[in-house]
Every structure is written in C-alpha cells, then in structure tokens.
Enzyme design. Sequence first.
Site, short mmCIF file in Angstrom:
data_model
loop_
_atom_site.label_atom_id
_atom_site.label_comp_id
_atom_site.label_asym_id
_atom_site.label_seq_id
_atom_site.Cartn_x
_atom_site.Cartn_y
_atom_site.Cartn_z
N LYS A 31 145.29 -1.77 -80.57
CA LYS A 31 144.58 -2.65 -81.68
C LYS A 31 144.62 -4.18 -81.33
O LYS A 31 143.53 -4.91 -81.06
CB LYS A 31 145.02 -2.24 -82.82
CG LYS A 31 144.42 -3.45 -83.82
CD LYS A 31 142.80 -3.24 -84.36
CE LYS A 31 142.50 -4.19 -85.60
NZ LYS A 31 142.73 -4.12 -86.79
N THR A 66 146.83 -3.94 -89.93
CA THR A 66 147.23 -4.36 -88.58
C THR A 66 148.45 -5.22 -88.83
O THR A 66 148.34 -6.10 -89.52
CB THR A 66 146.16 -5.15 -87.98
OG1 THR A 66 145.10 -4.39 -87.75
CG2 THR A 66 146.70 -5.66 -86.71
#
Lengths: 294, 294
Positions: free
Chosen positions: B172, B97
């Site tokens: 996300k 991420t």
Amino acid sequence: MRIAFIGLGIMGSRMAANLARNGFELTVWNRTVERANELAAAHPQVRVSSSPADAAADAEIVITMVVDGPQVRELLLGEEGAALRAAPGTLFIDCSTVGIAEAQAIGAELAERGFGFLDAPVTGSSPRAQDGTLLFMVGGSTEDFERATPALQAMGAKIVHAGPVGQGQAVKVISNSVTAVNATTLAQAVLVAEGLGADVNALIEVMRNGSAGSTMVELKAAPMRDRNFPTLFKLDHMLKDVRLCLEAAHGAGVEFPLAGEAEQVLQAGSEMGLGDEDFAALIRTLEPRTDLAP
Amino acid sequence: MRIAFIGLGIMGSRMAANLARNGFELTVWNRTVERANELAAAHPQVRVSSSPADAAADAEIVITMVVDGPQVRELLLGEEGAALRAAPGTLFIDCSTVGIAEAQAIGAELAERGFGFLDAPVTGSSPRAQDGTLLFMVGGSTEDFERATPALQAMGAKIVHAGPVGQGQAVKVISNSVTAVNATTLAQAVLVAEGLGADVNALIEVMRNGSAGSTMVELKAAPMRDRNFPTLFKLDHMLKDVRLCLEAAHGAGVEFPLAGEAEQVLQAGSEMGLGDEDFAALIRTLEPRTDLAP
C-alpha cells in the site's frame, strides 16, 4: 501525391512503407542505399533517389525521420539538401525529435526560402510504426497541418495539433520526460519492495489496478522485476529527449526538478554502458552495489 | 457470520453498509454514535454497541477502519479495546494504513493473546467504498486470508494477498508513493508546458495516448490544468502514506529518492494550508511565486 521520404531507419522504413501501402508515390533517400533499395523492391511506387536534393525535386511534401537536429539541418539545408531543388511551396515535415528551438530555427530558414514546415515528432516504437498506429504531435500553421493530415494518417492512429512550429517538439519532450520519471519511479519502487521483502508481483498487481497505474507499469514492471529488458526505446534516446526538455524549460525560466532526477539516473546508465539497451535498464543504476567491500 | 465493524468514517460507513447488504450480521462501534445509529436505521441486521470491547464480544471477525496506528492500537488493545472480550480465535482485520512495523507489532500482540490478524489496507476513495469495488492488499497467513475473503469480497472488487503480516501495508505505501510521485511529475509537466507556451490540452491528449499515460493523468491532469481540485484523497493523508513508505525503506536500508522529492512537495502543501484539499493541489506549491517583488 508524391512524397520525398528521407531517413529509412528502424522507424522511417516502416513509416515510408505505410505511405506506399496507402497509395502515395514515394521518392526515398537513405545514407545506406540498401535500405532504400529494399523498400523499392517491396513497393512498386517507391523510387530511390541519389541525394536529398534529388528526392525533393518533384515532391509536394518532404518528410525527414532521422536522429537529431544537425542531421535534419544537413539533409534539408546542407550542400545536397532537399531545400536546394524543392519547388516553391513544398511542405517539409520533420518527424525527428530535435528540440523546440532547433525546430523553430529550421522552420524559419525554410520559411525564408518560401517553404512550409511542420515539426511532427512521433511517439510509439517500431511495432506501432509498422502497424501505422503512431501518435504524431504537430507544430505549425493550421493550413500546413491540414495539408499534411492525409500523409500523417497513413502512418499514425492519432494526430494532435499542438500549436505553432516548435510545439510538437515541446509536447513530445515534456511527455517523454514524464515517461522517464514514471519509469525511474517504478524502478525505485521495485527496489524498495525487494528491500522490504515485499511481494513484487502483488505490488505490480496493485499498481495496475489502483491509482499508481501507468503505461510504464504495463510495459516495464515485469522487465524490471526480471532484469530482462527487450529494447523498445534506447536509454540514450530517452536521455536525449529529457535533456531537450530540460534545456527548453531552463531557457524559459521554468523548472522540472523530477525530470532532472531522471536525467541523472539515465546519465549514470549511459556511463555504465547501458545506452543501447532499453531505458528500463535504468534500474541497474539504482541497485545496491554488491561489488564493493562493506 | 457476525462481524464487528469499528470506525464508521467516510470509508468505514460505506464498507460496513456493503457487508450488511451482503447478508453479514454486524455489530458496529463509532466514536460519534450518530453514524452508528444511522447505519442501524438503514440496515436491520446492524446492531450498535457501546464500546469496541462490547462490539467484539460475539463476533468471529473484527474489522477496524480508522486513521492511524495509535487509533487502531487503542481500539483493539486499549482499556475498552476489542481484544478484551473477543472470543479465542477471533480474526482481526485492520483496513487502516498504519505502516509496516506498526501492523507487525499489533499482529504480534494479538497473536500472543490467541487471535488472528490481517493487515488489509485499501485503495480507492469513497465512491469505490460505496460501490464495493475497493482494492484490498492483505498481509497475513494463507489460512486467515481465506477466512477473511468472503467479507473482503463484499467490500472490494480485488483482493490481493501480498504475503505475511505487514506486507499489505508495504504494498500500500509503496504504491501510494508511486501515485504521489506520478502526481508531482504531472504537476511539474503542466507547469513546464505553461511556461513554454505549449498547449496543455495537447500535452494531456498525448500523455493519455502514449507512454506517459497514467491513472494520475486520467484523474488529475484536468483538475491541475483548471486549478480546481475536487477532494478524493486529502493531501495530508497522501503525505502520511509517503512518510510511512520512506520510514520503512529507511529502516530496511533502501532508498526511494523520488518519493522523498514528493514528500517535500506535499509537506510544502501542508504548510501552505492545503492539507485538507485533494493532493492534486500540490501543483500550487510548485507555481511561480507572483506575490514577491522581483
């Protein structure tokens, strides 16, 4: 067993019908008598009465399902209120959402007159009232709770005893405040996705299948995406519940900052004239203004 | 098909093992070589390489699973980076991420050198990495997405194509921000219930069965009630994701005020030394202070 049922609105009429279907004898009262007559026409064991006092006269249990505390107070303790003619030992069950302090005050006044009292607010909108699958959160003594259980089971799928009088209200308004914050969060997330040019459907699918999942995502993500809000629970009613929670928290010296944020968003929605729409319409208050010059 | 897998931490080692179990040939690299050797000892089709560049030399797909953007950048584009010796047309998949802008920048640099790129962050903690049931959010071209799908399916139960490069990251970080706000809301609700003397178990039961239900209620309500937080996802990692979301939203001129509130709570938790604990420990930052004189 005969039950007096007072307040035949969208929720109350469906709840009373389920009591009738489950074999309870009912005496009903409603401000608009037509609703009472309709119920009696559909169910032979339903009798229409001329006042709340009259309805309670030969009932073992008196159920109220109205909008707020002042209404409950008038219908139970007012000039023609149910307490006037109820037999000693009658159990009063209020299914309205009135706040903790108000439920405790009403319970205390009824106790002084020798009556039992449960606060038993519900969650679930009219389809669940119709199906008899409401969730009841009940505050009151264990004895009264057990006495009420058969009637509550005729209207609900789950009956949770939350503690003494007032705690049904506490659990209800805290839980609804969580709902309101989750819905506000979802609305902001949808707007951020739109602002970033992200695929809102992908976001919804990911939230549903991951740690961001919630009942609000299941119920309100698509209506928010489409800006089309079938009314299941009115924005103004949600605002009322959040305020009851914040008042109670404030009175106890605890904070609920995120519920305070949701209150402001709902308040803005109410001021925009969205109060009678579903609370998912709160997303409208958060949208970038397009009606202002840059 | 040979895959280079770079980054064998808690998540990466389990993801790589699932690729091996599903018949992929792997060349792996990890900063701490022991983790790579362990994986090779358990799976005959795993080969340990001496550098990221070396790992990529004969791979069709290069997967990275590390902590943040700078690490990805170094491992792919640095002095011994995988891009150095990868064959033209190699597909790079970053499962870390790293934020939207960083994913887009890395994707652009790889494209200039003739490589494909997908940002494919995951959700689900180590048990789901172990079981091969992660959720992948993928940004990139449809062609690259289809090429990557067999490998992603070996590691995940659900693969969502979220749009072009960067949109996997977008979905996300927005989704994780919703998780963070839902968790913060839950913590505040538990504290309000405690402050009102309400039955926290009744509240949890009502939330689970009503409109306040969420994955956070399922996973974190009991740990928060008990103040006992098994670490599934570290508070500092959640703080990182929320910040990435807020930065991206800010850059696009949109707001996410409730995520900003959650960021402050997580930041306070990090400053209290809770960064390595599960993010449910954020409730500690909200508790009434008992260590101060009145």
